[in-house]
Design a protein around this motif. Structure first.
Motif, mmCIF file in Angstrom:
data_model
loop_
_atom_site.group_PDB
_atom_site.id
_atom_site.type_symbol
_atom_site.label_atom_id
_atom_site.label_comp_id
_atom_site.label_asym_id
_atom_site.label_seq_id
_atom_site.Cartn_x
_atom_site.Cartn_y
_atom_site.Cartn_z
ATOM 1 N N PRO A 25 5.961 13.971 0.933
ATOM 2 C CA PRO A 25 5.601 13.036 -0.141
ATOM 3 C C PRO A 25 4.313 12.261 0.169
ATOM 4 O O PRO A 25 3.507 11.998 -0.729
ATOM 5 N N GLN A 26 4.099 11.905 1.430
ATOM 6 C CA GLN A 26 2.856 11.222 1.786
ATOM 7 C C GLN A 26 1.659 12.145 1.583
ATOM 8 O O GLN A 26 0.616 11.716 1.097
ATOM 9 N N PHE A 27 1.824 13.415 1.939
ATOM 10 C CA PHE A 27 0.731 14.358 1.724
ATOM 11 C C PHE A 27 0.436 14.502 0.237
ATOM 12 O O PHE A 27 -0.719 14.546 -0.173
ATOM 13 N N ARG A 28 1.476 14.554 -0.568
ATOM 14 C CA ARG A 28 1.287 14.646 -2.018
ATOM 15 C C ARG A 28 0.508 13.430 -2.531
ATOM 16 O O ARG A 28 -0.347 13.558 -3.397
ATOM 17 N N ASP A 43 0.267 3.889 -10.453
ATOM 18 C CA ASP A 43 -0.174 5.182 -10.993
ATOM 19 C C ASP A 43 0.270 6.321 -10.080
ATOM 20 O O ASP A 43 0.704 7.379 -10.550
ATOM 21 N N ILE A 44 0.162 6.085 -8.781
ATOM 22 C CA ILE A 44 0.585 7.099 -7.812
ATOM 23 C C ILE A 44 2.093 7.322 -7.923
ATOM 24 O O ILE A 44 2.560 8.458 -7.946
ATOM 25 N N ALA A 45 2.850 6.240 -8.005
ATOM 26 C CA ALA A 45 4.307 6.351 -8.134
ATOM 27 C C ALA A 45 4.675 7.154 -9.381
ATOM 28 O O ALA A 45 5.561 8.021 -9.327
ATOM 29 N N GLU A 46 3.997 6.875 -10.476
ATOM 30 C CA GLU A 46 4.282 7.617 -11.714
ATOM 31 C C GLU A 46 3.958 9.098 -11.545
ATOM 32 O O GLU A 46 4.730 9.962 -11.958
ATOM 33 N N GLU A 47 2.824 9.392 -10.936
ATOM 34 C CA GLU A 47 2.420 10.786 -10.710
ATOM 35 C C GLU A 47 3.440 11.527 -9.845
ATOM 36 O O GLU A 47 3.733 12.689 -10.077
ATOM 37 N N LEU A 48 3.991 10.826 -8.856
ATOM 38 C CA LEU A 48 4.958 11.443 -7.946
ATOM 39 C C LEU A 48 6.389 11.406 -8.476
ATOM 40 O O LEU A 48 7.281 12.024 -7.898
ATOM 41 N N GLY A 49 6.613 10.640 -9.553
ATOM 42 C CA GLY A 49 7.953 10.543 -10.120
ATOM 43 C C GLY A 49 8.900 9.724 -9.266
ATOM 44 O O GLY A 49 10.086 10.046 -9.162
ATOM 45 N N ARG A 57 5.633 1.265 -0.894
ATOM 46 C CA ARG A 57 5.977 1.388 0.533
ATOM 47 C C ARG A 57 5.305 2.608 1.165
ATOM 48 O O ARG A 57 4.793 2.542 2.291
ATOM 49 N N MET A 58 5.287 3.711 0.439
ATOM 50 C CA MET A 58 4.655 4.914 0.964
ATOM 51 C C MET A 58 3.154 4.682 1.162
ATOM 52 O O MET A 58 2.586 5.061 2.190
ATOM 53 N N CYS A 59 2.529 4.027 0.207
ATOM 54 C CA CYS A 59 1.098 3.744 0.316
ATOM 55 C C CYS A 59 0.815 2.785 1.471
ATOM 56 O O CYS A 59 -0.186 2.947 2.183
ATOM 57 N N GLU A 60 1.695 1.815 1.684
ATOM 58 C CA GLU A 60 1.531 0.895 2.815
ATOM 59 C C GLU A 60 1.538 1.654 4.133
ATOM 60 O O GLU A 60 0.753 1.359 5.042
ATOM 61 N N ARG A 61 2.428 2.619 4.249
ATOM 62 C CA ARG A 61 2.479 3.426 5.474
ATOM 63 C C ARG A 61 1.174 4.190 5.670
ATOM 64 O O ARG A 61 0.667 4.296 6.791
ATOM 65 N N VAL A 92 -6.297 16.131 4.179
ATOM 66 C CA VAL A 92 -6.156 16.991 2.998
ATOM 67 C C VAL A 92 -6.928 18.287 3.202
ATOM 68 O O VAL A 92 -6.396 19.384 2.984
ATOM 69 N N ASP A 93 -8.162 18.184 3.658
ATOM 70 C CA ASP A 93 -8.991 19.382 3.852
ATOM 71 C C ASP A 93 -8.378 20.343 4.867
ATOM 72 O O ASP A 93 -8.330 21.551 4.642
ATOM 73 N N ARG A 94 -7.897 19.805 5.996
ATOM 74 C CA ARG A 94 -7.341 20.658 7.048
ATOM 75 C C ARG A 94 -6.036 21.326 6.607
ATOM 76 O O ARG A 94 -5.823 22.512 6.872
#
Length: 148
Positions: A25-28, A43-49, A57-61, A92-94
């Protein structure tokens, strides 16, 4: 379902192969920022559902890991946007390079079965799922967006 599991497994192996401490999920989240550019955590939460609190919390990490950064919205100073750091873009690139190499291997091993209809069907499937096409990936990333 079998193909879906294969693609998830391929992504997990790609994450593991580059030795990053990032969950799927963090990679997504990193991919969303790479494709769409700076976003609000909601916006990120909505995109990820996911729930907004889960997204925050995920973004804070990811901020603590140095993979994303916060910045004020130029149009509204009360809004905070999140963007990829150079390290986040590198992850992301790697991972995508590792995934692409694995996909090349898989497609080469099944070359006799790929017909234009299969490729067109998979492209339509990805579009219906809301995925951005390969040529549009670079539009979301701007090295100048990260603060100095």
């Amino acid at each position: 379902m079998l193909a879906s599991r294969a693609f998830v497994g391929l992504t997990l192996r790609s994450l593991a192969s580059v030795g990053v401490d990032v969950t799927l999920p963090q990679f997504r989240t990193l991919v969303v920022l790479a494709v769409r550019g700076p976003q609000r955590s909601s916006d990120i939460a909505e995109e990820l559902g996911v729930n907004p609190s889960t997204g925050t919390r995920m973004c804070e990490r990811l901020v603590r890991k140095g993979l994303i950064f916060r910045m004020p919205d130029p149009g509204d100073r009360r809004v905070v946007r999140l963007g990829l750091t150079r390290s986040g873009q590198d992850v992301v690139d790697r991972v995508l390079a590792a995934r692409r190499a694995e996909l090349v291997r898989i497609v080469a091993a099944t070359a006799g079965t790929w017909q234009p209809a299969v490729t067109e069907t998979l492209t339509a499937f990805a579009a219906a799922a809301g995925e951005v096409g390969e040529p549009d990936w670079w539009l979301g990333w701007s090295a100048s967006a990260e603060p100095s």
